[in-house]
Design a protein around this motif. Structure first.
Motif, PDB file in Angstrom:
ATOM      1  N   ASN A  28      35.800  59.738 -41.891  1.00 26.56           N
ATOM      2  CA  ASN A  28      36.680  60.768 -42.442  1.00 26.56           C
ATOM      3  C   ASN A  28      37.927  60.143 -43.087  1.00 26.56           C
ATOM      4  OD1 ASN A  28      37.755  63.244 -43.186  1.00 26.56           O
ATOM      5  ND2 ASN A  28      37.097  64.217 -41.298  1.00 26.56           N
ATOM      6  N   CYS A  29      38.951  60.971 -43.339  1.00 24.06           N
ATOM      7  CA  CYS A  29      40.107  60.485 -44.090  1.00 24.06           C
ATOM      8  C   CYS A  29      41.376  61.112 -43.531  1.00 24.06           C
ATOM      9  CB  CYS A  29      39.939  60.884 -45.555  1.00 24.06           C
ATOM     10  SG  CYS A  29      41.436  60.619 -46.506  1.00 24.06           S
ATOM     11  N   PRO A  30      42.428  60.325 -43.304  1.00 25.69           N
ATOM     12  CA  PRO A  30      43.671  60.903 -42.763  1.00 25.69           C
ATOM     13  C   PRO A  30      44.294  61.945 -43.684  1.00 25.69           C
ATOM     14  CG  PRO A  30      43.957  58.555 -43.300  1.00 25.69           C
ATOM     15  CD  PRO A  30      42.505  58.880 -43.497  1.00 25.69           C
ATOM     16  N   ASN A  31      43.923  61.909 -44.972  1.00 28.17           N
ATOM     17  CA  ASN A  31      44.499  62.889 -45.901  1.00 28.17           C
ATOM     18  C   ASN A  31      43.720  64.208 -45.891  1.00 28.17           C
ATOM     19  OD1 ASN A  31      46.548  63.495 -47.776  1.00 28.17           O
ATOM     20  ND2 ASN A  31      45.182  63.116 -49.515  1.00 28.17           N
ATOM     21  N   ARG A  32      42.626  64.268 -45.138  1.00 29.11           N
ATOM     22  CA  ARG A  32      41.839  65.504 -45.055  1.00 29.11           C
ATOM     23  C   ARG A  32      41.953  66.147 -43.675  1.00 29.11           C
ATOM     24  NH1 ARG A  32      37.934  66.334 -48.994  1.00 29.11           N
ATOM     25  NH2 ARG A  32      36.896  67.703 -47.516  1.00 29.11           N
ATOM     26  N   ILE A  33      42.685  65.480 -42.781  1.00 26.94           N
ATOM     27  CA  ILE A  33      42.860  66.053 -41.445  1.00 26.94           C
ATOM     28  C   ILE A  33      44.356  66.183 -41.158  1.00 26.94           C
ATOM     29  CG2 ILE A  33      40.637  65.331 -40.455  1.00 26.94           C
ATOM     30  CD1 ILE A  33      41.906  62.811 -39.494  1.00 26.94           C
ATOM     31  N   ASN A  37      45.169  68.791 -46.988  1.00 23.24           N
ATOM     32  CA  ASN A  37      43.972  69.357 -47.625  1.00 23.24           C
ATOM     33  C   ASN A  37      43.171  68.322 -48.389  1.00 23.24           C
ATOM     34  OD1 ASN A  37      44.532  71.965 -46.761  1.00 23.24           O
ATOM     35  ND2 ASN A  37      46.001  72.256 -48.440  1.00 23.24           N
ATOM     36  N   GLY A  38      43.643  67.095 -48.414  1.00 29.00           N
ATOM     37  CA  GLY A  38      42.926  66.069 -49.176  1.00 29.00           C
ATOM     38  C   GLY A  38      43.391  66.021 -50.611  1.00 29.00           C
ATOM     39  N   CYS A  39      42.894  65.036 -51.331  1.00 32.21           N
ATOM     40  CA  CYS A  39      43.253  64.917 -52.740  1.00 32.21           C
ATOM     41  C   CYS A  39      42.615  66.070 -53.515  1.00 32.21           C
ATOM     42  CB  CYS A  39      42.732  63.587 -53.288  1.00 32.21           C
ATOM     43  SG  CYS A  39      43.367  62.182 -52.373  1.00 32.21           S
ATOM     44  N   ILE A  40      43.264  66.459 -54.579  1.00 32.31           N
ATOM     45  CA  ILE A  40      42.848  67.661 -55.326  1.00 32.31           C
ATOM     46  C   ILE A  40      41.409  67.547 -55.853  1.00 32.31           C
ATOM     47  CG2 ILE A  40      43.760  66.904 -57.592  1.00 32.31           C
ATOM     48  CD1 ILE A  40      44.883  69.792 -57.892  1.00 32.31           C
ATOM     49  N   PHE A  41      40.952  66.308 -56.079  1.00 31.63           N
ATOM     50  CA  PHE A  41      39.618  66.108 -56.693  1.00 31.63           C
ATOM     51  C   PHE A  41      38.538  65.784 -55.668  1.00 31.63           C
ATOM     52  CE2 PHE A  41      42.338  62.343 -57.124  1.00 31.63           C
ATOM     53  CZ  PHE A  41      41.681  61.481 -56.254  1.00 31.63           C
ATOM     54  N   CYS A  42      38.870  65.797 -54.369  1.00 28.00           N
ATOM     55  CA  CYS A  42      37.935  65.305 -53.348  1.00 28.00           C
ATOM     56  C   CYS A  42      37.108  66.437 -52.750  1.00 28.00           C
ATOM     57  CB  CYS A  42      38.734  64.604 -52.262  1.00 28.00           C
ATOM     58  SG  CYS A  42      37.722  63.850 -50.985  1.00 28.00           S
ATOM     59  N   ASP A  43      35.796  66.235 -52.652  1.00 29.10           N
ATOM     60  CA  ASP A  43      34.956  67.250 -52.016  1.00 29.10           C
ATOM     61  C   ASP A  43      34.602  66.837 -50.591  1.00 29.10           C
ATOM     62  OD1 ASP A  43      32.895  65.428 -52.138  1.00 29.10           O
ATOM     63  OD2 ASP A  43      31.640  66.600 -53.490  1.00 29.10           O
ATOM     64  N   ALA A  84      32.599  55.717 -48.544  1.00 26.78           N
ATOM     65  CA  ALA A  84      32.908  57.144 -48.356  1.00 26.78           C
ATOM     66  C   ALA A  84      34.181  57.355 -47.534  1.00 26.78           C
ATOM     67  CB  ALA A  84      31.734  57.834 -47.670  1.00 26.78           C
ATOM     68  N   PHE A  85      34.947  58.350 -47.923  1.00 24.73           N
ATOM     69  CA  PHE A  85      36.213  58.696 -47.255  1.00 24.73           C
ATOM     70  C   PHE A  85      37.127  57.459 -47.182  1.00 24.73           C
ATOM     71  CE2 PHE A  85      33.205  61.905 -45.750  1.00 24.73           C
ATOM     72  CZ  PHE A  85      33.894  63.038 -46.118  1.00 24.73           C
ATOM     73  N   THR A  86      37.769  57.243 -45.996  1.00 24.02           N
ATOM     74  CA  THR A  86      38.724  56.132 -45.857  1.00 24.02           C
ATOM     75  C   THR A  86      38.123  55.145 -44.871  1.00 24.02           C
ATOM     76  OG1 THR A  86      40.591  57.566 -46.332  1.00 24.02           O
ATOM     77  CG2 THR A  86      41.083  55.542 -45.126  1.00 24.02           C
ATOM     78  N   THR A 115      39.580  52.061 -49.374  1.00 22.23           N
ATOM     79  CA  THR A 115      40.524  52.752 -48.490  1.00 22.23           C
ATOM     80  C   THR A 115      41.742  53.263 -49.244  1.00 22.23           C
ATOM     81  OG1 THR A 115      41.658  52.606 -46.365  1.00 22.23           O
ATOM     82  CG2 THR A 115      41.826  50.673 -47.787  1.00 22.23           C
ATOM     83  N   ARG A 116      42.634  53.886 -48.474  1.00 22.26           N
ATOM     84  CA  ARG A 116      43.913  54.367 -49.001  1.00 22.26           C
ATOM     85  C   ARG A 116      44.990  53.331 -48.709  1.00 22.26           C
ATOM     86  NH1 ARG A 116      45.209  59.612 -49.425  1.00 22.26           N
ATOM     87  NH2 ARG A 116      47.189  59.328 -48.368  1.00 22.26           N
ATOM     88  N   PRO A 117      46.039  53.271 -49.526  1.00 21.72           N
ATOM     89  CA  PRO A 117      47.083  52.273 -49.269  1.00 21.72           C
ATOM     90  C   PRO A 117      47.865  52.519 -47.994  1.00 21.72           C
ATOM     91  CG  PRO A 117      47.646  53.631 -51.185  1.00 21.72           C
ATOM     92  CD  PRO A 117      46.248  53.987 -50.800  1.00 21.72           C
ATOM     93  N   GLY A 155      48.004  65.591 -54.613  1.00 23.72           N
ATOM     94  CA  GLY A 155      47.997  65.707 -53.147  1.00 23.72           C
ATOM     95  C   GLY A 155      47.581  64.418 -52.478  1.00 23.72           C
ATOM     96  N   ARG A 156      47.963  63.296 -53.063  1.00 21.07           N
ATOM     97  CA  ARG A 156      47.517  62.009 -52.504  1.00 21.07           C
ATOM     98  C   ARG A 156      48.158  61.712 -51.153  1.00 21.07           C
ATOM     99  NH1 ARG A 156      43.428  59.010 -53.202  1.00 21.07           N
ATOM    100  NH2 ARG A 156      44.602  57.088 -52.953  1.00 21.07           N
ATOM    101  N   GLY A 157      49.370  62.212 -50.937  1.00 24.39           N
ATOM    102  CA  GLY A 157      49.997  61.972 -49.644  1.00 24.39           C
ATOM    103  C   GLY A 157      50.600  60.590 -49.502  1.00 24.39           C
TER     104      GLY A 157
HETATM  105  S1  SF4 Z   1      39.777  61.090 -52.290  1.00 17.53           S
HETATM  106 FE1  SF4 Z   1      39.760  59.589 -50.630  1.00 17.53          FE
HETATM  107  S2  SF4 Z   1      41.900  59.548 -49.949  1.00 17.53           S
HETATM  108 FE2  SF4 Z   1      41.672  61.443 -51.081  1.00 17.53          FE
HETATM  109  S3  SF4 Z   1      41.139  63.003 -49.560  1.00 17.53           S
HETATM  110 FE3  SF4 Z   1      39.215  62.203 -50.387  1.00 17.53          FE
HETATM  111  S4  SF4 Z   1      38.585  60.601 -49.005  1.00 17.53           S
HETATM  112 FE4  SF4 Z   1      40.778  60.995 -48.630  1.00 17.53          FE
END
Ligand code: SF4
Length: 285
Positions: A28-33, A37-43, A84-86, A115-117, A155-157
């Motif tokens: 999973n991803c810390p930006n989706r929990i 809500n996660g990045c605007i383009f992420c499903d 996938a994800f982070t 991953t995310r920075p 919404g990158r966070g």
């Molecule tokens: S694009 Fe990557 S960083 Fe952004 S919400 Fe999705 S999995 Fe997380």
């Protein structure tokens, strides 16, 4: 334009075709929990390859991926690509276990870790440093833009400063870093995209991926687009921008990708991004 492209880079390093096999370690991803809500383009798939089913082990994914990707490209050597994800969103022990499992698979000669920075605590960087000495490893870090107003819109966070610091912390340990950036964000003019790209390559990254903003089904961006269509970048504009970006690129950098990987069934717009061969031919003609 004489720049190093990933396939040529890997071929010169390993003497033959090397294929990346995308993997989902299920982190999973810390930006989706935690209320994000996660990045605007992420499903909900977090960019996982469509053939990966929930619960598959790393070995099972490598078996499937080597049959599909290895067969298609006649490759016998692979990079295990944690995509996938982070994929650093786990304990150092867990990361070591999945890296060992991947490296024990026949033909795997390296690791790529996406991953995310802001998901790189010191103990994780230590693991990445260890494996970059043990095998060939690169870390893929999403910047997406160096413009903070765009990062907020997406919404990158995290801020652009966090990306710059993450690159420096990895480079201090001699870990190879590949950055991701998007062209065609509605928050940026053409000049702002090029300025952002200039800052991105100045961070010290070893290579990059560029793609156009994609609208994927079941994302906040798809809902926004449905309510109020955005002006999306056109193919000619994108090709022109990428050509200018390549001209700004230092020769030693490796270009990993200039078009996005997109599943046609999940894509809402723009449809021209599916014409990968034509886009690449026109970029380099
Ligand atoms: S694009 Fe990557 S960083 Fe952004 S919400 Fe999705 S999995 Fe997380």
């Amino acid at each position: 334009m004489k720049h190093i492209l990933l396939n040529a880079h890997l071929r010169s390093k390993f003497g033959e075709r090397v294929q990346r096999i995308p993997l989902d370690p299920g982190f999973n991803c810390p930006n989706r929990i935690s209320g994000n809500n996660g990045c605007i383009f992420c499903d909900e798939t977090g960019s996982a390859a469509p053939w990966i089913k929930k619960g598959m082990s790393i070995t099972e994914q490598l078996v499937k991926g080597s049959q599909l990707m290895g067969g298609r490209y006649k490759a016998k050597k692979y990079i295990a690509y944690f995509q996938a994800f982070t994929t650093t969103n786990a304990s150092p022990d867990k990361l070591e276990r999945i890296y060992e499992e991947a490296l024990s698979f026949p033909g795997v000669i390296g690791l790529a870790v996406s991953t995310r920075p802001d998901a790189l605590p010191d103990d994780v960087i230590k693991v990445l440093e260890k494996y970059s000495r043990k095998t060939y490893l690169w870390v893929e870090l999403g910047a997406q833009s160096m413009n903070d107003k765009s990062l907020e819109w997406m919404g990158r966070g995290h801020s652009s400063k966090v990306f710059t610091q993450a690159v420096r912390r990895l480079k201090d340990k001699d870990v190879e870093v590949i950055g991701h950036i998007i062209f065609g964000l509605p928050t940026e003019t053409e000049q702002e995209m090029l300025d952002s790209f200039g800052q991105f390559i100045d961070t010290g990254i070893d290579g990059y991926k560029i793609h156009a903003l994609h609208i994927i089904k079941n994302t906040p961006l798809a809902r926004l687009y449905e309510a109020q269509p955005l002006k999306l970048i056109q193919m000619d504009e994108y090709i022109d921008l990428v050509r200018r970006a390549i001209n700004m690129t230092p020769q030693k950098m490796v270009i990993h990708s200039l078009t996005g990987e997109v599943d046609e069934k999940r894509l809402v717009a723009p449809k021209w991004v599916l014409k990968k061969d034509e886009i690449l031919r026109r970029i380099f003609e």
